[in-house]
Design a protein around this motif. Structure first.
Motif, short mmCIF file in Angstrom:
data_model
loop_
_atom_site.label_atom_id
_atom_site.label_comp_id
_atom_site.label_asym_id
_atom_site.label_seq_id
_atom_site.Cartn_x
_atom_site.Cartn_y
_atom_site.Cartn_z
N PHE A 195 0.83 -1.20 0.00
CA PHE A 195 0.00 0.00 0.00
C PHE A 195 0.87 1.26 0.00
O PHE A 195 0.62 2.20 -0.77
N VAL A 196 1.89 1.27 0.84
CA VAL A 196 2.80 2.43 0.89
C VAL A 196 3.52 2.59 -0.44
O VAL A 196 3.68 3.71 -0.94
N ALA A 197 3.97 1.49 -1.04
CA ALA A 197 4.65 1.56 -2.33
C ALA A 197 3.76 2.17 -3.40
O ALA A 197 4.19 3.04 -4.17
N ALA A 198 2.49 1.75 -3.44
CA ALA A 198 1.56 2.29 -4.43
C ALA A 198 1.22 3.75 -4.14
O ALA A 198 0.99 4.53 -5.07
N LEU A 199 1.21 4.13 -2.87
CA LEU A 199 0.92 5.52 -2.50
C LEU A 199 2.06 6.45 -2.86
O LEU A 199 1.85 7.55 -3.38
N VAL A 200 3.29 6.00 -2.63
CA VAL A 200 4.46 6.86 -2.81
C VAL A 200 4.89 6.95 -4.27
O VAL A 200 5.42 7.98 -4.71
N ARG A 201 4.66 5.91 -5.04
CA ARG A 201 5.18 5.85 -6.41
C ARG A 201 4.79 7.05 -7.28
O ARG A 201 5.64 7.59 -8.01
N PRO A 202 3.53 7.55 -7.25
CA PRO A 202 3.22 8.72 -8.09
C PRO A 202 3.94 9.99 -7.67
O PRO A 202 4.01 10.95 -8.46
N MET A 203 4.49 10.01 -6.45
CA MET A 203 5.17 11.20 -5.98
C MET A 203 6.51 11.44 -6.67
O MET A 203 7.11 12.50 -6.48
N VAL A 204 6.96 10.48 -7.46
CA VAL A 204 8.23 10.64 -8.16
C VAL A 204 8.17 11.81 -9.13
O VAL A 204 9.09 12.64 -9.20
N HIS A 205 7.09 11.90 -9.89
CA HIS A 205 6.99 12.93 -10.93
C HIS A 205 5.85 13.92 -10.72
O HIS A 205 5.83 14.97 -11.35
N THR A 206 4.88 13.59 -9.87
CA THR A 206 3.68 14.42 -9.72
C THR A 206 3.81 15.36 -8.53
O THR A 206 4.32 14.97 -7.48
N SER A 207 3.34 16.57 -8.70
CA SER A 207 3.39 17.56 -7.63
C SER A 207 2.58 17.09 -6.42
O SER A 207 1.55 16.43 -6.56
N LEU A 208 3.04 17.47 -5.25
CA LEU A 208 2.36 17.10 -4.01
C LEU A 208 1.13 17.94 -3.74
O LEU A 208 0.37 17.63 -2.81
N ILE A 209 0.90 18.99 -4.52
CA ILE A 209 -0.32 19.79 -4.39
C ILE A 209 -0.87 20.07 -5.78
O ILE A 209 -0.13 20.07 -6.77
#
Length: 407
Positions: free
Chosen positions: A377-391
């Motif tokens: 679950f954490v892996a799937a949650l964090v993975r989009p944060m590589v390229h996508t803005s946090l806001i």
């Protein structure tokens, strides 16, 4: 200098650290699931799948709570939450993975494993007039069809709102906001129906002789408590890592704390209402669910701990203004609530009175599967944060969120 110009140099993308974190979490997830499966040979597959159901519903509830939050913010046209909404969108984006992780639970359904769902065993149904009466609803093909519908709805909603939000980062098109607002109404109705019936199917039917019309709301209230607890931790972790130092302020923590406090009270209200109605009616077909949970180690070890830990302690801790405006304190309260939320689902899933089990058993599979499913679950949650803005960088209500203050 304006609020907007202050945020120009702010770091809003995690990048490579998110990629490394996702890889480590994925590896831990595989190890946890493999260890739990290995113990299945020793402890019995019914124990394994019962533990899997417990931890799966726990992780799923966090994603569903996030989806509820996203739908709600668009439905009420909230401005304060824009700075933290993307973290909820990331969390809801784990639903496609969770749809895949639901597939192992079809094994006890298709094999008629009575130690999980009694109504899937043809011999148990043949010997029980009540199960025969409920067979038009509680049967294997219809269960699978309903589950498929639930996940189609959840995944479609999560993907739609995430993609529209991310697309707006590039285009800045305000029509995307209007589109998400329009769909949030029908989406909330579908969400309410699917979550309610999922709770009936996956959890309430573990004891098919018992029913409660309020059970779906009970499960939903836990989803909301779990997500707001997780959101407090996520926001604190992101800021401690050096990101979103200006976009998220103490005012946002304050509102997250208020939501967590409100749903703690709501959970207690629903839990007490269900218990009180069954207690004073004192009907055997209703008390059959509570009696095992009030005997031996259940009463002191779990039931009273839930009362004190899931309601009294967080109620007192979050009642005043001060702890809701302290990121570290709120994150600690969130961690405690996540623990209590797991205990709440354990309270729903673990008792197996038909197997002669009247104590509160803890198995090694519980810990291993929590590690495995939680890490994935954490892996799937964090993975989009590589390229996508946090806001949501070009949401038309972002300036309102950046300038937000509690009164």
């Amino acid at each position: 200098m304006s609020t907007g110009s202050k945020n120009v140099s702010e770091v809003r993308r995690i990048g490579e650290p998110a990629r490394r974190a996702a890889r480590i979490a994925a590896a831990l997830g595989v190890l946890g699931l493999a260890g739990g499966a290995a113990l299945g040979f020793v402890s019995g597959w019914d124990v394994f799948f019962r533990s899997y159901l417990l931890n799966y519903c726990y992780i799923l509830s966090l994603a569903l709570g996030a989806l509820f939050f996203v739908l709600l913010q668009h439905l009420v046209r909230a401005g304060w939450s824009v700075s933290v909404r993307r973290l909820a969108e990331f969390t809801a984006q784990t639903l496609p993975l969770l749809a895949i992780l639901f597939l192992p639970l079809l094994v006890p359904v298709l094999t008629g494993m009575r130690g999980v769902w009694e109504w899937t065993d043809p011999h148990a149904v043949a010997a029980d007039a009540l199960l025969q009466h409920k067979r038009p609803y509680l049967n294997v093909p219809f269960f699978i069809i309903r589950a498929a519908f639930y996940f189609i709805v959840w995944v479609a909603l999560a993907r739609f709102f995430y993609r529209q939000s991310v697309a707006q980062d590039t285009t800045g098109d305000p029509r995307l906001t209007l589109r998400m607002q329009w769909w949030s109404g029908p989406g909330m109705v579908l969400f309410a129906l699917t979550v309610t019936f999922f709770a009936f199917d996956a959890l309430m039917s573990l004891n098919p002789h018992w029913f409660s019309t309020i059970f779906g709301v009970y499960f939903f209230s836990g989803c909301a408590v779990g997500f707001f607890a997780l959101l407090a931790i996520l926001v604190s972790a992101v800021q401690r890592g050096g990101w979103l130092k200006r976009s998220i302020t103490v005012e946002h923590y304050h509102d997250i704390g208020k939501l967590a406090f409100g749903f703690v009270v709501f959970w207690a209200y629903i839990a007490f209402s269900q218990y009180l109605l069954i207690w004073y009616a004192n009907l055997p077909e209703e008390t059959v669910w509570y009696l095992p949970r009030q005997g031996d180690t259940w009463w002191i070890g779990v039931s009273l701990l839930l009362l004190g830990g899931h309601f009294v302690a967080p109620f007192l801790a979050l009642l005043s203004r001060w702890p809701k405006r302290r990121p570290g304190t709120l994150a600690l309260a969130g961690a405690w609530l996540l623990l209590m939320h797991w205990l709440d689902l354990y309270y729903l899933v673990a008792p197996r009175p038909h197997a002669g089990e009247h104590t509160a058993p803890l198995h090694a599979t519980d810990g291993l599967l929590l590690l495995g499913l939680g890490s994935l679950f954490v892996a799937a949650l964090v993975r989009p944060m590589v390229h996508t803005s946090l806001i949501p960088e070009r949401d038309p209500r972002l300036p309102e969120s950046l300038a937000f203050q509690n009164v």
